[in-house]
Design a protein around this motif. Structure first.
Motif, PDB file in Angstrom:
ATOM      1  N   ASN A   1       0.833  -1.211   0.000  1.00 17.42           N
ATOM      2  CA  ASN A   1       0.000   0.000   0.000  1.00 17.42           C
ATOM      3  C   ASN A   1       0.873   1.269   0.000  1.00 17.42           C
ATOM      4  O   ASN A   1       1.317   1.746   1.045  1.00 17.42           O
ATOM      5  N   LYS A   2       1.090   1.819  -1.190  1.00 16.18           N
ATOM      6  CA  LYS A   2       1.967   2.995  -1.366  1.00 16.18           C
ATOM      7  C   LYS A   2       1.450   4.216  -0.624  1.00 16.18           C
ATOM      8  O   LYS A   2       2.215   4.964  -0.024  1.00 16.18           O
ATOM      9  N   GLU A   3       0.116   4.395  -0.706  1.00 14.85           N
ATOM     10  CA  GLU A   3      -0.465   5.582  -0.072  1.00 14.85           C
ATOM     11  C   GLU A   3      -0.212   5.545   1.434  1.00 14.85           C
ATOM     12  O   GLU A   3       0.208   6.540   2.040  1.00 14.85           O
TER      13      GLU A   3
ATOM     14  N   LEU B   1       8.004   5.176 -12.342  1.00 14.31           N
ATOM     15  CA  LEU B   1       7.493   4.561 -11.118  1.00 14.31           C
ATOM     16  C   LEU B   1       6.029   4.177 -11.220  1.00 14.31           C
ATOM     17  O   LEU B   1       5.458   3.694 -10.241  1.00 14.31           O
ATOM     18  N   ASN B   2       5.439   4.410 -12.375  1.00 14.00           N
ATOM     19  CA  ASN B   2       4.024   4.045 -12.523  1.00 14.00           C
ATOM     20  C   ASN B   2       3.835   3.240 -13.803  1.00 14.00           C
ATOM     21  O   ASN B   2       4.083   3.740 -14.904  1.00 14.00           O
ATOM     22  N   GLY B   3       3.411   2.000 -13.630  1.00 12.67           N
ATOM     23  CA  GLY B   3       3.266   1.094 -14.771  1.00 12.67           C
ATOM     24  C   GLY B   3       2.149   1.514 -15.701  1.00 12.67           C
ATOM     25  O   GLY B   3       2.278   1.435 -16.922  1.00 12.67           O
ATOM     26  N   THR B   4       1.035   1.993 -15.120  1.00 11.11           N
ATOM     27  CA  THR B   4      -0.121   2.341 -15.940  1.00 11.11           C
ATOM     28  C   THR B   4       0.205   3.459 -16.921  1.00 11.11           C
ATOM     29  O   THR B   4      -0.083   3.356 -18.117  1.00 11.11           O
ATOM     30  N   THR B   5       0.817   4.532 -16.430  1.00  4.72           N
ATOM     31  CA  THR B   5       1.105   5.659 -17.330  1.00  4.72           C
ATOM     32  C   THR B   5       2.178   5.285 -18.353  1.00  4.72           C
ATOM     33  O   THR B   5       2.117   5.725 -19.501  1.00  4.72           O
TER      34      THR B   5
ATOM     35  N   GLY C   1      -5.220  -5.139 -14.698  1.00  8.30           N
ATOM     36  CA  GLY C   1      -5.037  -5.012 -13.245  1.00  8.30           C
ATOM     37  C   GLY C   1      -3.877  -4.108 -12.856  1.00  8.30           C
ATOM     38  O   GLY C   1      -3.379  -4.189 -11.746  1.00  8.30           O
ATOM     39  N   TYR C   2      -3.463  -3.202 -13.749  1.00  7.44           N
ATOM     40  CA  TYR C   2      -2.339  -2.302 -13.429  1.00  7.44           C
ATOM     41  C   TYR C   2      -2.818  -1.024 -12.744  1.00  7.44           C
ATOM     42  O   TYR C   2      -2.126  -0.465 -11.905  1.00  7.44           O
ATOM     43  N   ALA C   3      -4.006  -0.544 -13.174  1.00 10.13           N
ATOM     44  CA  ALA C   3      -4.444   0.799 -12.765  1.00 10.13           C
ATOM     45  C   ALA C   3      -4.985   0.795 -11.335  1.00 10.13           C
ATOM     46  O   ALA C   3      -5.458  -0.222 -10.837  1.00 10.13           O
ATOM     47  N   GLU C   4      -4.903   1.978 -10.704  1.00  9.83           N
ATOM     48  CA  GLU C   4      -5.504   2.163  -9.378  1.00  9.83           C
ATOM     49  C   GLU C   4      -7.026   2.155  -9.519  1.00  9.83           C
ATOM     50  O   GLU C   4      -7.559   2.379 -10.618  1.00  9.83           O
ATOM     51  N   GLN C   5      -7.735   1.955  -8.396  1.00 15.18           N
ATOM     52  CA  GLN C   5      -9.206   1.979  -8.436  1.00 15.18           C
ATOM     53  C   GLN C   5      -9.692   3.282  -9.063  1.00 15.18           C
ATOM     54  O   GLN C   5     -10.599   3.293  -9.883  1.00 15.18           O
TER      55      GLN C   5
ATOM     56  N   ALA D   1      -5.333   8.672  -9.964  1.00 16.07           N
ATOM     57  CA  ALA D   1      -4.118   8.545  -9.149  1.00 16.07           C
ATOM     58  C   ALA D   1      -2.925   8.169 -10.024  1.00 16.07           C
ATOM     59  O   ALA D   1      -1.785   8.567  -9.755  1.00 16.07           O
ATOM     60  N   ASP D   2      -3.169   7.416 -11.095  1.00 20.50           N
ATOM     61  CA  ASP D   2      -2.090   7.081 -12.027  1.00 20.50           C
ATOM     62  C   ASP D   2      -1.811   8.255 -12.965  1.00 20.50           C
ATOM     63  O   ASP D   2      -0.698   8.777 -12.992  1.00 20.50           O
ATOM     64  N   VAL D   3      -2.841   8.674 -13.718  1.00 15.22           N
ATOM     65  CA  VAL D   3      -2.591   9.617 -14.817  1.00 15.22           C
ATOM     66  C   VAL D   3      -2.259  11.020 -14.329  1.00 15.22           C
ATOM     67  O   VAL D   3      -1.598  11.784 -15.039  1.00 15.22           O
TER      68      VAL D   3
ATOM     69  N   HIS E   1      -0.188  11.034  -8.968  1.00 15.78           N
ATOM     70  CA  HIS E   1      -0.181  10.897  -7.493  1.00 15.78           C
ATOM     71  C   HIS E   1       0.456   9.579  -7.039  1.00 15.78           C
ATOM     72  O   HIS E   1       1.135   9.526  -6.014  1.00 15.78           O
ATOM     73  N   ASP E   2       0.229   8.511  -7.804  1.00 17.37           N
ATOM     74  CA  ASP E   2       0.813   7.218  -7.435  1.00 17.37           C
ATOM     75  C   ASP E   2       2.345   7.297  -7.526  1.00 17.37           C
ATOM     76  O   ASP E   2       3.061   6.871  -6.610  1.00 17.37           O
ATOM     77  N   ALA E   3       2.852   7.878  -8.611  1.00 18.49           N
ATOM     78  CA  ALA E   3       4.314   8.026  -8.751  1.00 18.49           C
ATOM     79  C   ALA E   3       4.859   8.916  -7.647  1.00 18.49           C
ATOM     80  O   ALA E   3       5.977   8.698  -7.138  1.00 18.49           O
TER      81      ALA E   3
ATOM     82  N   ARG F   1       3.683   9.205  -4.556  1.00 14.54           N
ATOM     83  CA  ARG F   1       3.802   8.417  -3.309  1.00 14.54           C
ATOM     84  C   ARG F   1       5.087   7.594  -3.347  1.00 14.54           C
ATOM     85  O   ARG F   1       5.806   7.482  -2.348  1.00 14.54           O
ATOM     86  N   LYS F   2       5.383   7.026  -4.526  1.00 13.99           N
ATOM     87  CA  LYS F   2       6.557   6.149  -4.619  1.00 13.99           C
ATOM     88  C   LYS F   2       7.871   6.933  -4.518  1.00 13.99           C
ATOM     89  O   LYS F   2       8.819   6.479  -3.871  1.00 13.99           O
ATOM     90  N   ILE F   3       7.918   8.135  -5.115  1.00 17.44           N
ATOM     91  CA  ILE F   3       9.182   8.893  -5.014  1.00 17.44           C
ATOM     92  C   ILE F   3       9.357   9.384  -3.565  1.00 17.44           C
ATOM     93  O   ILE F   3      10.486   9.497  -3.074  1.00 17.44           O
TER      94      ILE F   3
ATOM     95  N   PRO G   1       8.873  -5.574 -13.898  1.00 14.27           N
ATOM     96  CA  PRO G   1       7.444  -5.269 -13.968  1.00 14.27           C
ATOM     97  C   PRO G   1       6.996  -4.421 -12.780  1.00 14.27           C
ATOM     98  O   PRO G   1       7.160  -4.829 -11.636  1.00 14.27           O
ATOM     99  N   GLY G   2       6.425  -3.254 -13.088  1.00 22.30           N
ATOM    100  CA  GLY G   2       6.121  -2.289 -12.031  1.00 22.30           C
ATOM    101  C   GLY G   2       4.726  -2.409 -11.460  1.00 22.30           C
ATOM    102  O   GLY G   2       4.376  -1.694 -10.536  1.00 22.30           O
ATOM    103  N   ALA G   3       3.911  -3.277 -12.003  1.00 20.71           N
ATOM    104  CA  ALA G   3       2.540  -3.462 -11.520  1.00 20.71           C
ATOM    105  C   ALA G   3       2.080  -4.838 -11.959  1.00 20.71           C
ATOM    106  O   ALA G   3       2.767  -5.524 -12.710  1.00 20.71           O
ATOM    107  N   GLY G   4       0.897  -5.217 -11.480  1.00 19.08           N
ATOM    108  CA  GLY G   4       0.326  -6.503 -11.897  1.00 19.08           C
ATOM    109  C   GLY G   4       0.260  -7.473 -10.738  1.00 19.08           C
ATOM    110  O   GLY G   4       0.983  -7.355  -9.747  1.00 19.08           O
TER     111      GLY G   4
END
Ligand code: HSE
Length: 410
Positions: A99-101, A153-157, A182-186, A190-192, A195-197, A199-201, A295-298
């Protein structure tokens, strides 16, 4: 037998259960005894599951069972995860999370709780999906002052950018496929929106620099305004556009963090990281540049990182690895406006001579005759670049896009 609990049976939680089943024998050897997920918590029901009898909808059975040694959390979001995991740590149960957040918001607090109660708090899966990067940074690179961490840092984008500009897919098509896989956040914003990247940085910077960095303080820009024209100009310049998270030590000892689409030269390995893959470049004062890729997600890659942490928690004395950082330090973050950068700009409504008055020392890129010009600015602070853009627009120009360069222009 070692008893564990899995919180959340979405993409990642179900991946954890799949690995526990498929690689049962291997894990038994590594953990020294059988590992059983005695409880699997999810508000939803999943009829037909082989472990239906172990599904629960409340945290209470986990907290009431002293035999549960490790809790794996893949629910996402700060609450109720923070409350529940704090309660587990206070009982001395170790916690593994993807849980990155949660880690970006509360990592310092949860690490302190784990230390206090002789438990592990591990979160390799929270950054870079299946890529081992957090523990190697703290262990294998421990001889270094980390000077920079930068990466995709974000697989979806990255998947969306690769599909749109490599294969001509529309933004909507590429995003829908990332969701299906199954890569994207709910909430894919948060991906595009980056915000997800972010949290990771923040997690990477906290490990690299030793104090907590909060996502809300970090300048964050997503990919929604990147156009085919930007990518075409980037190719003429000799590079591509990637969503980059970057954390650097400044000369005065502060940290500069940002997330933004950046122009990456073809000479940089990050330009060749495509699809759902992530890559994290970690620079140390002794080792130089290192790169972590994968692989950064999945489902299975992320679950793979969680199971790695699970085996650590089951087999090694709590906190025997130096993964920790202190609370946020006021004043340790350089305001984004003060950070020095070169930018790529597309501008219309002005000729070269006029533009040079706003961007002294800029270099124009060769491209097709048309209404717009593209240029690389001289190094300036982001605040100065903002002011130059406003002045150019007040004089009749239109800044169509501005993308920071990852490396200095050659
Ligand atoms: N939505 C995230 C990504 C999942 O696309 O990278 C992995 O953290």
């Amino acid at each position: 037998m070692k008893k564990i609990a899995v919180l959340g049976h979405g993409v990642v939680g179900s991946g954890v259960m799949e690995i526990l089943t498929r690689n049962r024998k291997l894990l038994e050897r590594q953990a020294g005894e059988a590992v059983e997920a005695a409880y699997v918590l999810d508000r939803r029901s999943f009829p037909g599951l082989a472990y239906q009898d172990r599904m629960i909808q409340s945290i209470d059975p986990v907290l009431e069972d002293p035999e549960v040694a490790v809790v794996l959390e893949a629910m996402g979001g700060v609450e109720p995860a923070f409350t529940w995991l704090s309660a587990c740590l206070k009982q001395g149960k170790s916690v593994v999370t993807s849980n990155k957040e949660l880690v970006a918001e509360k990592g310092d607090v949860l690490l302190a709780l784990a230390r206090e109660h002789g438990a592990w708090f591990l979160f390799e899966a929270s950054v870079g999906g299946g890529i081992p990067v957090l523990q190697p940074m703290r262990e294998s690179l421990t001889a270094n002052h980390i000077t920079e961490v930068a990466g995709i840092l974000n697989g979806t984008t990255n998947f969306i950018l690769t599909r749109m500009f490599g294969e001509g897919a529309s933004f909507g098509e590429a995003l829908a496929l990332a969701q299906e896989l199954g890569y994207a956040e709910q909430d894919p914003a948060a991906d595009v929106e980056g915000h997800d990247a972010c949290r990771k940085i923040c997690i990477l910077a906290s490990i690299a620099f030793g104090s907590h960095f909060c996502p809300r303080e970090v300048h964050t820009k997503g990919i929604t305004r990147i156009s085919a024209q930007d990518v075409a100009w980037a190719a003429r310049w000799g590079g591509t556009v990637k969503l980059i998270g970057r954390a650097r030590r400044t000369a005065d000892g502060r940290a500069a963090l940002e997330v933004a689409p950046m122009l990456v030269p073809n000479s940089c390995l990050l330009s060749r990281v495509d699809g759902v893959n992530n890559a994290v470049r970690v620079t140390g004062d002794m080792v130089g540049e290192t790169m972590f890729y994968g692989p950064g997600a999945g489902k299975l890659p992320t679950a793979s990182a969680m199971i790695g942490d699970l085996v650590t928690a089951l087999t090694q004395p709590a906190n025997s690895r130096p993964l920790a950082w202190g609370p946020e330090k006021p004043g340790s973050l350089q305001p984004w406006e003060e950070s020095i950068a070169q930018a790529f700009l597309r501008v219309s409504g002005m000729d070269r001579e006029e533009l040079e008055t706003f961007y002294p020392g800029c270099r124009f890129l060769d491209g097709p005759e048309g209404e717009e010009l593209a240029l690389i600015t001289a190094p300036a602070t982001q605040g100065e670049l903002d002011a130059a853009g406003q002045a150019a627009e007040a004089a009749g120009g239109k800044v169509l896009s501005r993308v920071t360069l990852l490396e200095d222009d050659r």
